[in-house]
Scaffold this motif. Structure first.
Motif, PDB file in Angstrom:
ATOM      1  N   ASP A 113      -0.619  -8.782  -1.678  1.00  0.00           N
ATOM      2  CA  ASP A 113      -1.583  -8.561  -0.601  1.00  0.00           C
ATOM      3  C   ASP A 113      -2.586  -7.468  -0.963  1.00  0.00           C
ATOM      4  O   ASP A 113      -3.614  -7.327  -0.297  1.00  0.00           O
ATOM      5  N   LEU A 114      -2.281  -6.698  -1.996  1.00  0.00           N
ATOM      6  CA  LEU A 114      -3.152  -5.592  -2.412  1.00  0.00           C
ATOM      7  C   LEU A 114      -3.956  -5.910  -3.671  1.00  0.00           C
ATOM      8  O   LEU A 114      -4.636  -5.034  -4.200  1.00  0.00           O
ATOM      9  N   ARG A 115      -3.899  -7.135  -4.129  1.00  0.00           N
ATOM     10  CA  ARG A 115      -4.510  -7.456  -5.421  1.00  0.00           C
ATOM     11  C   ARG A 115      -5.992  -7.089  -5.489  1.00  0.00           C
ATOM     12  O   ARG A 115      -6.466  -6.542  -6.489  1.00  0.00           O
ATOM     13  N   ALA A 116      -6.733  -7.369  -4.419  1.00  0.00           N
ATOM     14  CA  ALA A 116      -8.172  -7.068  -4.426  1.00  0.00           C
ATOM     15  C   ALA A 116      -8.427  -5.575  -4.630  1.00  0.00           C
ATOM     16  O   ALA A 116      -9.392  -5.192  -5.301  1.00  0.00           O
ATOM     17  N   LEU A 117      -7.573  -4.727  -4.051  1.00  0.00           N
ATOM     18  CA  LEU A 117      -7.744  -3.282  -4.211  1.00  0.00           C
ATOM     19  C   LEU A 117      -7.290  -2.826  -5.590  1.00  0.00           C
ATOM     20  O   LEU A 117      -7.905  -1.941  -6.197  1.00  0.00           O
ATOM     21  N   ILE A 118      -6.212  -3.411  -6.089  1.00  0.00           N
ATOM     22  CA  ILE A 118      -5.692  -3.024  -7.405  1.00  0.00           C
ATOM     23  C   ILE A 118      -6.694  -3.369  -8.499  1.00  0.00           C
ATOM     24  O   ILE A 118      -6.848  -2.632  -9.484  1.00  0.00           O
ATOM     25  N   GLU A 119      -7.397  -4.474  -8.333  1.00  0.00           N
ATOM     26  CA  GLU A 119      -8.358  -4.906  -9.348  1.00  0.00           C
ATOM     27  C   GLU A 119      -9.712  -4.221  -9.215  1.00  0.00           C
ATOM     28  O   GLU A 119     -10.577  -4.406 -10.068  1.00  0.00           O
ATOM     29  N   ASP A 120      -9.904  -3.429  -8.163  1.00  0.00           N
ATOM     30  CA  ASP A 120     -11.166  -2.721  -7.963  1.00  0.00           C
ATOM     31  C   ASP A 120     -11.239  -1.542  -8.940  1.00  0.00           C
ATOM     32  O   ASP A 120     -10.472  -0.590  -8.818  1.00  0.00           O
ATOM     33  N   PRO A 121     -12.142  -1.573  -9.923  1.00  0.00           N
ATOM     34  CA  PRO A 121     -12.188  -0.498 -10.920  1.00  0.00           C
ATOM     35  C   PRO A 121     -12.589   0.851 -10.339  1.00  0.00           C
ATOM     36  O   PRO A 121     -12.336   1.888 -10.956  1.00  0.00           O
ATOM     37  N   LYS A 122     -13.184   0.865  -9.163  1.00  0.00           N
ATOM     38  CA  LYS A 122     -13.607   2.128  -8.557  1.00  0.00           C
ATOM     39  C   LYS A 122     -12.436   2.873  -7.895  1.00  0.00           C
ATOM     40  O   LYS A 122     -12.555   4.052  -7.592  1.00  0.00           O
ATOM     41  N   LEU A 123     -11.339   2.182  -7.660  1.00  0.00           N
ATOM     42  CA  LEU A 123     -10.241   2.793  -6.906  1.00  0.00           C
ATOM     43  C   LEU A 123      -9.198   3.475  -7.790  1.00  0.00           C
ATOM     44  O   LEU A 123      -8.601   4.470  -7.380  1.00  0.00           O
ATOM     45  N   ASN A 124      -8.933   2.926  -8.962  1.00  0.00           N
ATOM     46  CA  ASN A 124      -7.848   3.462  -9.801  1.00  0.00           C
ATOM     47  C   ASN A 124      -6.566   3.561  -8.974  1.00  0.00           C
ATOM     48  O   ASN A 124      -5.933   4.615  -8.873  1.00  0.00           O
TER      49      ASN A 124
END
Length: 445
Positions: free
Chosen positions: A248-259
């Motif tokens: 459910d968190l994949r979109a956030l995990i793949e966001d390079p700005k978030l680390n």
């Protein structure tokens, strides 16, 4: 007519020189000109400078305000002076379920002076979108909840805490609220600048004794000051029991700005059940009746434990399958291992996150894993307890029949996580024999 590659390069260089000359002609401050014509986002001051763009290398000024970019971007020159804001932030999410030890794990970050910690901010999303959505098995309803949760998490990791105001009830007036869920569980929100009352007579920051003292002394939380507190820290950690699976968190995990890095906390489902029965007396009333009478009520909601095991199994199976999008960003942590070897496992945890383990965290562990059993039984939400003894104390709190049912419903999960099945009541009560197999779950990179 065919152009040689040398001609193409010369034409490109000439074009760049002409454009640069034109910009310099119209303004002595070309970066300020870019901001003034609308490349700075709406609602942000056009405060870009030549120094800003130099530090950014190639600007993304059109996407973020300069202040926010500089907070998360290392300086362009290696000779620049180091600062909290010049270093890349590490964002941490503790993914767990209720009564799995997540409050204890959260404190391992809350005690660190360079971590901004939030305790269950998604509680407000759940409350605003109706509580039933949190455990709904309807996929459409779960998508609504998870979509809002992901959006809020993204904002919080960027220190945009004002996004939380849309979900707090009643809505904060003038960015001030006394309704933030468990505000006192975060040291950052109980310290200056978020709480001026925690400032000593000589300007030193005081450590408030507990959540209640924080609420009494600090008063309503000013969200704007909380934003300042967030930006002053190097890292952000958020604990939640309201995200069912790591996918459910994949979109956030793949966001390079978030680390973003995920700590998936798991616990023996038999231990989770025993803890919930003790803590949520109304919700688990029929389970208590089963334990007291030895007879399972016909209308018992067995889905309460089935859901836990199904979500755990799907999430853990995803993590252990080592998909490329989780590479270097996923750690599976068993509560029992942390309870038995708190210092060792905390060091492994910090190593995975590439963080320096502060002495204050080690001191907290030593002071909070040797509490008496009487204290932990009286205070259901305390993190002060005899952690090793607490790891398997469910074995004296559940009847053998209740254990057999839970094992049957969760057998696959028990096997994957290394929890042993019991076959006799005497084996259940023999606490000298652990039901936790020696397993090592290593992150992959």
């Amino acid at each position: 007519m065919q152009c040689s590659w040398k001609s193409v390069v010369l034409l490109a260089l000439a074009s760049i020189a002409i454009q640069y000359t034109a910009i310099r002609t119209f303004s002595p401050k070309p970066v300020s000109l870019l901001c003034s014509v609308g490349l700075a986002p709406a609602g942000h001051p056009a405060n870009c400078t030549v120094r800003d763009l130099t530090r950014l290398g190639q600007g993304t000024v059109s996407e973020q305000g300069c202040d926010e970019i500089l907070t998360n971007t290392p300086p362009f020159s290696s000779a620049a002076a180091p600062s909290h804001h010049a270093q890349k932030r590490t964002h941490i999410i503790i993914l767990a379920t209720t009564r799995s030890g997540s409050s204890f794990v959260g404190q391992l970050f809350n005690q660190h002076p360079e971590v901004f910690y939030l305790f269950e901010p998604l509680y407000h999303v759940q409350l605003a979108l109706l509580p039933r959505l949190a455990q709904s098995r309807n996929m459409a309803e779960r998508r609504v909840m998870l979509g809002a949760a992901r959006d809020l998490l993204r904002s919080l990791y960027h220190c945009r805490l004002n996004s939380l105001e849309s979900y707090i009830r009643p809505r904060p007036a003038n960015h001030s609220t006394d309704k933030l869920f468990r505000r006192g569980a975060s040291r950052s929100l109980c310290s200056p600048p978020a709480c001026e009352a925690a400032l000593g007579p000589e300007g030193q920051s005081l450590v408030l004794a507990d959540e209640g003292e924080c609420v009494r002394r600090c008063g309503p939380l000013n969200v704007s000051l909380a934003i300042d507190a967030c930006r002053a820290k190097r890292h952000t950690a958020i604990k939640t029991v309201r995200i069912p699976q790591v996918s459910d968190l994949r979109a956030l995990i793949e966001d390079p700005k978030l680390n973003l890095k995920v700590v998936q906390l798991v616990r023996d489902p038999r231990g989770i059940l025993a803890s919930r029965i003790e803590t949520f007396r109304d919700t688990y009333r029929l389970w208590r009746l089963w334990r007291a009478t030895g007879r399972r009520p016909h209308n018992l909601d067995l889905g309460q434990i089935n859901t836990v095991c199904e979500d755990f199994l799907r999430s853990v199976s995803t993590g252990l399958s080592r998909p490329s999008w989780l590479r270097g960003r996923y750690l599976l942590l068993r509560y029992e291992d942390l309870a038995r070897f708190p210092l060792q496992k905390t060091r492994e945890l910090y190593s995975f996150l590439d963080l320096v383990l502060d002495q204050s965290v080690e001191d907290w562990i030593l002071n909070n894993t040797r509490g008496s059993r009487d204290l932990s039984s009286r205070q259901k939400f305390t993190t002060v307890r005899d952690s090793a003894a607490n790891a398997e104390n469910w074995r004296v709190k559940l009847t053998f029949d209740m254990v057999v049912y839970t094992q049957t419903a969760c057998q696959q999960l028990l096997d994957v996580l290394g929890y042993k099945t019991v076959y006799h009541a005497r084996e259940l009560r023999n606490l000298s024999h652990s039901l936790v197999e020696d397993r090592t779950f290593l992150p992959f990179s």
